[in-house]
Scaffold this motif. Sequence first.
Motif: not given
Length: 169
Positions: A86-90, A105-106, A92
């Motif tokens: 799953s993920e949010d803005e920043e 994520k970056t 995984y």
Amino acid sequence: MPRLSSIEIRKQYLHFSAAHFTIFSATERERLHGHNWRLGVEITGEIDANGLCFDYAIYKKILKDLCHQYDEYTLIADHSPYLQISEDEEFYFVTHNHRTQPLLKTDTLLLPVKNITIEELANYFLKLLTDDRERLEELKIYRFEVRVSSGPDQWGIARWDRLAEANDV
Ligand SMILES: Nc1nc2c(c(=O)[nH]1)N=C([C@H](O)[C@H](O)COP(=O)(O)OP(=O)(O)OP(=O)(O)O)CN2
């Protein structure tokens, strides 16, 4: 039958540093760790009247760019049967066997593979390198082998063969 020859490219600079973990089952996996992964190819093409196959410099650049694209990331298998992602803005959030690790994520790449293994990566890179069938036709390439290594002297190998594919239809 055209005259064929194979050209092997396994330059030391064709490598990338990336973290991963191999998943062995729904309950077993490795801890997150890294390798200097190496990439190599063997490409079989037609020798023309000038005694030349395709210009292999084309593929040295493509492979260099490919290594750069995957360098210094954590690689996660987006098609694993044993991971929930799953993920949010920043981040995984990668869950295996009810344990979740947040990954920036970056710094993370989700790959369309079932596991981050040498065999899955070899097949993944083979698909990237042979998806453009018109280009292979234009360059008179008949066979394409991709090798991926996670450590010295052990390689995952994937192969494409134009004639075998043609017979498969
Ligand atoms: N079929 C596969 N089995 C395993 C793979 C794989 O990709 N395909 N990968 C691993 C682990 O990722 C392991 O970390 C691989 O590294 P390792 O073999 O330990 O590499 P080394 O260079 O350290 O090997 P040494 O023999 O210890 O030098 C496991 N299984």
